[in-house]
Design a protein around this motif. Structure first.
Motif, PDB file in Angstrom:
ATOM      1  N   ALA A 175       2.761  10.959  -4.616  1.00 11.30           N
ATOM      2  CA  ALA A 175       3.758  10.780  -3.921  1.00 11.30           C
ATOM      3  C   ALA A 175       3.301   9.116  -3.254  1.00 11.30           C
ATOM      4  O   ALA A 175       4.329   8.337  -3.857  1.00 11.30           O
ATOM      5  CB  ALA A 175       4.673  11.520  -3.457  1.00 11.30           C
ATOM      6  N   GLN A 176       2.305   9.346  -3.133  1.00  9.16           N
ATOM      7  CA  GLN A 176       1.700   7.972  -2.584  1.00  9.16           C
ATOM      8  C   GLN A 176       1.270   6.579  -3.843  1.00  9.16           C
ATOM      9  O   GLN A 176       2.318   5.643  -3.449  1.00  9.16           O
ATOM     10  CB  GLN A 176       0.455   8.404  -1.625  1.00  9.16           C
ATOM     11  CG  GLN A 176       0.346   8.915  -1.146  1.00  9.16           C
ATOM     12  CD  GLN A 176       0.835   7.999   0.716  1.00  9.16           C
ATOM     13  OE1 GLN A 176       1.122   7.352   0.340  1.00  9.16           O
ATOM     14  NE2 GLN A 176      -0.222   8.693   1.510  1.00  9.16           N
ATOM     15  N   GLN A 177       1.063   7.182  -4.709  1.00 11.00           N
ATOM     16  CA  GLN A 177       1.400   6.465  -5.770  1.00 11.00           C
ATOM     17  C   GLN A 177       2.491   6.451  -6.458  1.00 11.00           C
ATOM     18  O   GLN A 177       2.900   4.502  -6.117  1.00 11.00           O
ATOM     19  CB  GLN A 177       0.778   6.598  -6.775  1.00 11.00           C
ATOM     20  CG  GLN A 177      -0.625   7.088  -6.766  1.00 11.00           C
ATOM     21  CD  GLN A 177      -1.442   7.870  -8.096  1.00 11.00           C
ATOM     22  OE1 GLN A 177      -0.539   7.997  -8.633  1.00 11.00           O
ATOM     23  NE2 GLN A 177      -2.974   7.814  -7.845  1.00 11.00           N
ATOM     24  N   LEU A 178       3.349   6.827  -6.450  1.00  8.14           N
ATOM     25  CA  LEU A 178       4.813   6.069  -6.494  1.00  8.14           C
ATOM     26  C   LEU A 178       5.780   5.172  -5.178  1.00  8.14           C
ATOM     27  O   LEU A 178       6.399   3.866  -5.638  1.00  8.14           O
ATOM     28  CB  LEU A 178       5.993   7.082  -6.841  1.00  8.14           C
ATOM     29  CG  LEU A 178       7.077   6.970  -6.482  1.00  8.14           C
ATOM     30  CD1 LEU A 178       7.436   6.042  -7.842  1.00  8.14           C
ATOM     31  CD2 LEU A 178       8.337   8.412  -6.993  1.00  8.14           C
ATOM     32  N   LEU A 179       5.012   5.442  -4.226  1.00 10.88           N
ATOM     33  CA  LEU A 179       5.986   4.725  -3.189  1.00 10.88           C
ATOM     34  C   LEU A 179       5.089   3.859  -3.085  1.00 10.88           C
ATOM     35  O   LEU A 179       5.984   2.436  -3.237  1.00 10.88           O
ATOM     36  CB  LEU A 179       5.052   5.224  -1.920  1.00 10.88           C
ATOM     37  CG  LEU A 179       6.238   4.721  -0.915  1.00 10.88           C
ATOM     38  CD1 LEU A 179       7.067   4.728  -0.692  1.00 10.88           C
ATOM     39  CD2 LEU A 179       4.731   5.292   0.737  1.00 10.88           C
ATOM     40  N   GLY A 180       3.684   3.485  -3.991  1.00 11.53           N
ATOM     41  CA  GLY A 180       2.795   1.706  -4.027  1.00 11.53           C
ATOM     42  C   GLY A 180       3.870   1.339  -5.331  1.00 11.53           C
ATOM     43  O   GLY A 180       3.784  -0.468  -5.015  1.00 11.53           O
ATOM     44  N   ARG A 181       4.524   1.541  -6.109  1.00 16.89           N
ATOM     45  CA  ARG A 181       4.790   0.874  -7.660  1.00 16.89           C
ATOM     46  C   ARG A 181       6.042   0.410  -7.018  1.00 16.89           C
ATOM     47  O   ARG A 181       6.544  -0.759  -7.413  1.00 16.89           O
ATOM     48  CB  ARG A 181       4.779   1.539  -8.533  1.00 16.89           C
ATOM     49  CG  ARG A 181       3.087   2.027  -8.819  1.00 16.89           C
ATOM     50  CD  ARG A 181       3.709   3.102  -9.711  1.00 16.89           C
ATOM     51  NE  ARG A 181       2.023   3.413 -10.851  1.00 16.89           N
ATOM     52  CZ  ARG A 181       1.487   4.576 -10.952  1.00 16.89           C
ATOM     53  NH1 ARG A 181       2.418   5.702 -11.578  1.00 16.89           N
ATOM     54  NH2 ARG A 181       0.524   5.120 -11.522  1.00 16.89           N
ATOM     55  N   LEU A 182       6.492   0.473  -6.223  1.00 14.47           N
ATOM     56  CA  LEU A 182       8.394   0.148  -5.477  1.00 14.47           C
ATOM     57  C   LEU A 182       8.106  -1.221  -4.647  1.00 14.47           C
ATOM     58  O   LEU A 182       8.515  -1.435  -3.962  1.00 14.47           O
ATOM     59  CB  LEU A 182       8.790   1.254  -4.742  1.00 14.47           C
ATOM     60  CG  LEU A 182       9.325   2.603  -5.500  1.00 14.47           C
ATOM     61  CD1 LEU A 182       9.548   3.774  -4.166  1.00 14.47           C
ATOM     62  CD2 LEU A 182      10.181   2.330  -6.745  1.00 14.47           C
ATOM     63  N   ASP A 183       7.576  -1.433  -5.437  1.00 13.38           N
ATOM     64  CA  ASP A 183       7.470  -3.385  -5.248  1.00 13.38           C
ATOM     65  C   ASP A 183       8.451  -4.357  -4.816  1.00 13.38           C
ATOM     66  O   ASP A 183       9.571  -3.659  -5.857  1.00 13.38           O
ATOM     67  CB  ASP A 183       6.198  -4.252  -6.244  1.00 13.38           C
ATOM     68  CG  ASP A 183       5.510  -5.645  -6.095  1.00 13.38           C
ATOM     69  OD1 ASP A 183       5.782  -5.376  -4.617  1.00 13.38           O
ATOM     70  OD2 ASP A 183       6.116  -6.252  -6.626  1.00 13.38           O
ATOM     71  N   GLY A 184       8.721  -3.916  -3.778  1.00 12.00           N
ATOM     72  CA  GLY A 184      10.167  -5.159  -4.037  1.00 12.00           C
ATOM     73  C   GLY A 184      11.253  -4.572  -2.929  1.00 12.00           C
ATOM     74  O   GLY A 184      12.311  -4.560  -2.830  1.00 12.00           O
ATOM     75  N   ILE A 185      11.176  -3.082  -3.303  1.00 11.16           N
ATOM     76  CA  ILE A 185      12.237  -2.082  -2.648  1.00 11.16           C
ATOM     77  C   ILE A 185      11.428  -0.950  -1.687  1.00 11.16           C
ATOM     78  O   ILE A 185      11.153  -0.597  -1.211  1.00 11.16           O
ATOM     79  CB  ILE A 185      12.546  -0.616  -4.000  1.00 11.16           C
ATOM     80  CG1 ILE A 185      12.914  -1.487  -5.495  1.00 11.16           C
ATOM     81  CG2 ILE A 185      13.359   0.052  -4.055  1.00 11.16           C
ATOM     82  CD1 ILE A 185      13.206  -0.252  -6.217  1.00 11.16           C
ATOM     83  N   PRO A 186      12.483  -1.196  -0.092  1.00 11.61           N
ATOM     84  CA  PRO A 186      12.293  -0.528   0.575  1.00 11.61           C
ATOM     85  C   PRO A 186      12.120   0.807   1.099  1.00 11.61           C
ATOM     86  O   PRO A 186      13.147   1.489  -0.010  1.00 11.61           O
ATOM     87  CB  PRO A 186      13.225  -0.978   2.087  1.00 11.61           C
ATOM     88  CG  PRO A 186      13.714  -2.152   0.899  1.00 11.61           C
ATOM     89  CD  PRO A 186      13.407  -2.146  -0.279  1.00 11.61           C
ATOM     90  N   ALA A 187      10.989   1.447   0.889  1.00 11.92           N
ATOM     91  CA  ALA A 187      10.847   3.033   0.237  1.00 11.92           C
ATOM     92  C   ALA A 187       9.994   4.268   0.991  1.00 11.92           C
ATOM     93  O   ALA A 187       8.977   2.806   2.151  1.00 11.92           O
ATOM     94  CB  ALA A 187      10.443   3.223  -0.708  1.00 11.92           C
TER      95      ALA A 187
END
Length: 275
Positions: free
Chosen positions: A112-124
């Motif tokens: 889940a942490q990795q997914l969050l980091g990959r959302l480049d430019g998308i506030p999450a």
């Protein structure tokens, strides 16, 4: 089993269901009594679920023994419950064990942490069942607030929404109550999952005091999730933004991923890209 909560949930879902909502080929039992409310009568739900009227009446009065899984399934079908409502009904009836601990999970899974980091430019950000914000990306901090400067107690979605109400964001026209309804559904489900979580109970009371829409949804046992909520956000440098808030459950983790996007090609979408 919470007999009173179960009784209240059944009553409110029965009152929400109209005779015209029942399939045309289904014949409801006739009654000489005038219909006092638009919802179904108790004897009509009993007939649809194929249980005795006296047993169903005792269920709504919190005086019946624990219903079996078969009876719960029949009631859920009769009341046309959603999957979320079926799960909530089962938990209220004690058919699903509460979580093994007494509070919302705190450890965010690595994927889940990795997914969050990959959302480049998308506030999450990621929230637990209690709606504590436990992880976020730089875009979310730039859009909403610097979460790192908040205490863990302040870093809660409901408390942040109360703190910034009418100054940071408001509901878009026509969707003003969606956020409160969504939070009520999420916290209602969490309260059954963690019945001994005193922090959660305090949070629910706090939000109900400050938000009449939340209080109304809570009393109505609203547990149907609202995956998308449109909001108007007042950003200090980007100006007025119309954004969509999406909530995605992370299966088997007790966490949800919340993302903010804007309609493609809109000024708000362009503004988000500049974060």
């Amino acid at each position: 089993m919470s007999s009173q909560e179960l009784a209240d949930f059944l009553r409110r879902r029965r009152e929400d269901l109209r005779p015209e909502d029942v399939q045309a080929e289904t014949t409801l039992p006739r009654s000489r009594r005038a219909r006092r409310t638009p919802g179904l009568r108790r004897e009509e739900v009993a007939a649809l679920a194929q249980v005795s009227v006296s047993y169903y009446e005792r269920l709504e009065r919190a005086r019946a023994p624990r219903p079996s899984p078969q009876v719960l399934s029949a009631l859920a079908t009769a009341l046309q419950l959603t999957e979320a409502e079926r799960d909530h009904l089962a938990r209220l009836a004690g058919q699903v064990l509460p979580a093994g601990n007494d509070g919302a999970p705190e450890h965010v899974p690595e994927d889940a942490q990795q997914l969050l980091g990959r959302l480049d430019g998308i506030p999450a950000y990621i929230v637990n069942d209690r709606q504590d914000i436990v992880a976020w990306n730089a875009a979310a901090a730039a859009l909403i607030t610097d979460f790192s400067r908040l205490t863990p107690e302040e870093r809660n979605l409901t408390r942040i929404s109360t703190r910034f109400r009418d100054t940071l964001c408001t509901g878009a026209p026509g969707s003003e109550t969606d956020f409160s309804r969504q939070v009520a559904a999420q916290l209602r489900a969490a309260s059954v999952l963690y019945p001994t979580d005193n922090v959660l109970a305090e949070l629910i009371n706090e939000f109900a005091t400050h938000d009449p829409d939340f209080a109304s949804s809570w009393r109505n046992h609203a547990v149907r999730p609202i995956p998308g909520v449109r909001k108007n956000l007042h950003h200090p440098t980007l100006g007025e933004l119309e954004i969509d808030r999406h909530t995605l459950g992370l299966p088997g983790s007790g966490f949800s991923l919340v993302m903010y996007t804007a309609e493609a090609g809109s000024p708000s979408a362009a503004a988000l890209k500049s974060l």
